[in-house]
Design a protein around this motif. Sequence first.
Motif, short mmCIF file in Angstrom:
data_model
loop_
_atom_site.label_atom_id
_atom_site.label_comp_id
_atom_site.label_asym_id
_atom_site.label_seq_id
_atom_site.Cartn_x
_atom_site.Cartn_y
_atom_site.Cartn_z
N LYS A 5 0.69 -1.23 -0.03
CA LYS A 5 -0.10 -0.12 0.02
C LYS A 5 0.95 1.19 -0.04
O LYS A 5 0.56 2.31 -0.41
CB LYS A 5 -0.95 0.06 1.35
CG LYS A 5 -1.99 -1.23 1.12
CD LYS A 5 -2.87 -0.89 0.21
CE LYS A 5 -4.09 -0.07 0.43
NZ LYS A 5 -4.93 -0.06 -0.79
N ASP A 6 2.04 1.23 0.56
CA ASP A 6 3.09 2.45 0.47
C ASP A 6 4.06 2.46 -0.48
O ASP A 6 4.93 3.26 -0.61
CB ASP A 6 3.63 2.56 2.09
CG ASP A 6 4.56 1.30 2.16
OD1 ASP A 6 4.63 0.22 1.35
OD2 ASP A 6 5.35 1.33 2.99
N GLY A 7 3.71 1.43 -1.48
CA GLY A 7 4.43 1.81 -2.84
C GLY A 7 5.77 0.83 -2.81
O GLY A 7 6.30 0.82 -3.96
N ARG A 8 5.94 0.16 -2.02
CA ARG A 8 7.28 -0.93 -1.83
C ARG A 8 7.09 -2.17 -2.69
O ARG A 8 5.87 -2.74 -2.81
CB ARG A 8 7.51 -1.19 -0.68
CG ARG A 8 8.02 0.22 0.28
CD ARG A 8 8.52 -0.44 1.70
NE ARG A 8 8.76 0.77 2.63
CZ ARG A 8 9.01 0.60 3.88
NH1 ARG A 8 9.21 -0.68 4.28
NH2 ARG A 8 9.33 1.59 4.44
N CYS A 9 8.04 -2.47 -3.42
CA CYS A 9 7.77 -3.59 -4.08
C CYS A 9 8.36 -5.10 -3.70
O CYS A 9 9.43 -5.00 -3.14
CB CYS A 9 8.61 -3.38 -5.67
SG CYS A 9 7.90 -2.17 -6.61
N ASN A 10 7.28 -6.05 -3.62
CA ASN A 10 7.48 -7.22 -2.95
C ASN A 10 8.43 -8.26 -3.93
O ASN A 10 7.67 -8.98 -4.44
CB ASN A 10 6.28 -7.87 -2.42
CG ASN A 10 6.51 -9.12 -1.59
OD1 ASN A 10 7.61 -9.25 -1.09
ND2 ASN A 10 5.46 -10.02 -1.71
N ILE A 11 9.69 -8.29 -4.09
CA ILE A 11 10.23 -8.85 -5.10
C ILE A 11 11.72 -9.04 -4.81
O ILE A 11 12.25 -8.16 -4.10
CB ILE A 11 10.12 -8.39 -6.33
CG1 ILE A 11 10.47 -9.19 -7.56
CG2 ILE A 11 10.84 -6.92 -6.63
CD1 ILE A 11 10.19 -8.73 -9.03
N GLU A 12 12.22 -10.00 -5.26
CA GLU A 12 13.87 -10.33 -4.97
C GLU A 12 14.40 -11.16 -6.02
O GLU A 12 13.46 -11.75 -6.80
CB GLU A 12 14.00 -11.27 -3.62
CG GLU A 12 13.27 -12.69 -3.50
CD GLU A 12 13.59 -13.47 -2.43
OE1 GLU A 12 13.55 -14.56 -2.59
OE2 GLU A 12 13.74 -12.68 -1.26
#
Length: 305
Positions: A5-12
């Motif tokens: 929701k705050d724009g951080r990307c959940n990826i590695e």
Amino acid sequence: RLVSKDGRCNIEFGNVEQSRFVFLIDIWTTILDLRWRYKMTIFISAFLGSWFLFGLLWYVVAYIHKDLPEFNPSINHTPCVENINGLTSAFLFSLETQVTIGYGFRCVTEQCATAIFLLIFQSILGVIINSFMCGAILAKISRSKNRAKTITFSKNAVISKRGGKLCLLIRVANLRKSLLIGSHIYGKLLKTTITPEGETIILDQVNIEFVVDAGNENLFFISPLTIYHIIDKNSPFFHMAAETILQQDFELVVFLDGTVEATSATCQVRTSYIPEEVLWGYRFAPIVSKTKEGKYRVDFQNFSK
């Protein structure tokens, strides 16, 4: 979800064949992307390391020229650097030279060309380290992503009729009075699709067009705006219904690009919505009113209601 929701990307990234040396080639971007604790560690280490390294070099110069007390220099002996008696005093002289304190107790004489060259070299290197480190800290503080934190989206998206058409609506607000110039808003629908050939595509992206009544570019972003996507035959939401939307598997990512008025730097704000956060048959509560003094008042208590 891929985007929080705050724009951080959940990826590695895994099994990257590229050498980490490529990150050192672009050292400026690498330093800017580091967390503050790592940046300050590098900042302190760079200064302490350079002071100690040149302190050793000043000690070597004094040792070679036999200026140290253990050599019992004569009364007429002129040292390369006055009052260097050991490694500690050499370190102090290195610090005074690089940060241009210049207490006057220790100073270079004209006796040694090596000392004069070392003084010039350390002064130039000290200016370079200062410029790089101070510039990196200033750039980190003034990064446009900090400005993005004062742009907020509603917690939920809603689907209802607007102007006689079924639309998906989202509310966005600028918490500062300074504008974002040339703002442009758009969306991507992320979902898993299977091609006619049987290939499964994870995070397949579909463009979602958002508009406001005045268009989706060059927004006059002084007060909260309600942006909407028209659900027509070309919309990926066309085959969804209030009873089936919760069974869908998608993520709607919304982007807002703009130029910060104060710094002329571009910034991007992101958020996302999953099916549980899309409410069918709702409208947003009004938040803009007019006071008795003739000012327009925005009540953010109702922003996500």
